[in-house]
Design an enzyme around this catalytic site. Structure first.
Site, mmCIF file in Angstrom:
data_model
loop_
_atom_site.group_PDB
_atom_site.id
_atom_site.type_symbol
_atom_site.label_atom_id
_atom_site.label_comp_id
_atom_site.label_asym_id
_atom_site.label_seq_id
_atom_site.Cartn_x
_atom_site.Cartn_y
_atom_site.Cartn_z
ATOM 1 N N GLU A 2 -70.202 -60.440 -42.975
ATOM 2 C CA GLU A 2 -70.498 -59.944 -44.319
ATOM 3 C C GLU A 2 -69.310 -60.217 -45.251
ATOM 4 O O GLU A 2 -68.836 -59.334 -45.958
ATOM 5 C CB GLU A 2 -70.869 -58.451 -44.297
ATOM 6 N N ASP A 20 -67.413 -56.143 -45.058
ATOM 7 C CA ASP A 20 -68.141 -55.655 -46.238
ATOM 8 C C ASP A 20 -67.522 -56.189 -47.534
ATOM 9 O O ASP A 20 -67.266 -55.433 -48.470
ATOM 10 C CB ASP A 20 -68.170 -54.129 -46.242
ATOM 11 N N ASP A 61 -71.829 -57.986 -36.126
ATOM 12 C CA ASP A 61 -72.689 -56.892 -36.563
ATOM 13 C C ASP A 61 -74.115 -57.287 -36.227
ATOM 14 O O ASP A 61 -74.733 -58.101 -36.917
ATOM 15 C CB ASP A 61 -72.516 -56.676 -38.068
#
Length: 361
Positions: A140, A114, A254
């Site tokens: 990400e 993230d 993910d």
């Protein structure tokens, strides 16, 4: 009250009748005056009876109050319901032996960070050094290669580093792969421009298998990208099937889907939300039907409360209100090599936790 009223009415009627008969030659005015005098006592009597009844009720109430010497009973109130303690997943000790008795010789870790730069500041690399995987896959990253922090570009444990980022959007998407041993070959994307421009896939070929790390596109709020996600699922499955025809593969990352109801805390309330729509779940079902295995569910088919993602809102992580969105998916032919599939749910640094695969190849 009604009986008293009836009697008074009868009296009034008789008096009026008597006066009328005895005064036929008289003018009617006196009769009218007598009627008023006779009827007024009737109304007064009714009111008197009614007042007597009200007084009696008040007296009875006062008597009841005197007889009840104790305090008035308190109203029953519902006891406040205590919040339930969250059910947490306890990551068991690592299994280091495959079903056919071989010891693990390959450790792969995958983590949606993230935002790579923020993750580095949160000391994510300290945990990586403790875990010491042979290959580290990140999703990400939200960081173009030119903006990568020096802490990760110069990390000596992983001399072979590969990066993919979005061509059009800075701070969006992005994946990375860091290897201790140099792969035979590394490629980017899945061979389709509409998907590859977002920097979502890196594939490394090793002697015994392919390793694919992916950040699968989210259907987004309001499911505005659901149609695109369905197209992605078809094209990505085709890409993986072509690789599997050459040699077995490991897919990690993910994958932005909770496959079954057991894979998220609140399935009923999320059936129309990104990550748990029937279309996304069906896409993953079709991937498994194409000759691949969800390694965690292979080893822990009934395990509940095992999640890899928690929103930052409403203390979701401390309550373990989460989703299992991160996976190691294996070619079926690699099942004999599977030792363990781990969810390191106590590791902080992102809204996802890392996952680790142990295999014997």
């Amino acid at each position: 009250m009604y009986a008293t009223t009836l009697c008074l009415d009868v009296v009034c009627h008789r008096v009026v009748r008597s006066l009328h008969l005895s005064s036929l030659a008289q003018p009617r005015t006196p009769v009218r005056c007598v009627w008023r005098c006779v009827c007024l006592p009737s109304v007064s009597a009714v009111r008197t009876v009614s007042s007597m009844k009200r007084g009696k009720k008040a007296e009875e109430a006062a008597t009841d109050g005197q007889n009840n010497s104790g305090p008035a009973p308190a109203k029953k109130t519902k006891a406040a319901k205590e919040p339930e303690a969250p059910v947490l997943y306890d990551d068991p000790p690592d299994k280091t032996t495959s079903k056919d008795g071989r010891s693990t010789n390959m450790k792969i870790t995958s983590w949606n960070v993230d935002g790579l730069r923020a993750w580095v500041k949160k000391k994510g690399l300290d945990w990586v050094r403790e875990e010491a995987p042979d290959v580290l896959c990140l999703q990400e990253t939200k960081c173009a290669e030119k903006n990568l922090p020096a802490e990760i570009t110069s990390i000596p444990e992983y001399p072979h580093k590969y990066w993919a980022s979005s061509d059009d959007k800075g701070g969006y998407s992005g994946v990375a792969m860091l290897c201790k041993t140099e792969p035979i070959k590394v490629t980017y994307g899945i061979g389709k421009d509409e998907h590859d421009k977002e920097g979502r896939v890196i594939t490394a070929e090793f002697s015994d298998f392919f390793l694919v790390t992916a950040y699968v596109p989210n259907a987004s709020k309001g499911l505005v990208r659901l149609d695109y996600r369905k197209t992605w699922d078809v094209d990505f499955r085709s890409y993986l099937s072509e690789l599997d025809m050459q040699k077995p593969l490991v897919l990690c990352g993910d994958l932005n889907v909770a496959h079954q109801e057991i894979d998220l805390k609140n399935p009923k309330g999320n059936k129309k939300n990104a990550g748990f729509t029937p279309e996304e779940r069906e896409g993953f079902t079709q991937l498994l039907a194409s000759g691949f295995v969800d390694s965690f569910r292979e080893l822990y088919p009934e395990q509940t409360s095992a999640y890899t993602f928690w929103t930052y809102m409403m203390n979701a992580r401390s309550k373990n209100v989460g989703w299992r969105l991160d996976y190691f998916v294996l070619s079926s032919s690699l099942l004999p090599s599977l030792c363990d599939s781990k969810i390191r749910n106590k590791v902080m640094g992102s809204d996802h936790c890392p996952i680790t695969l142990l295999i014997a190849v």
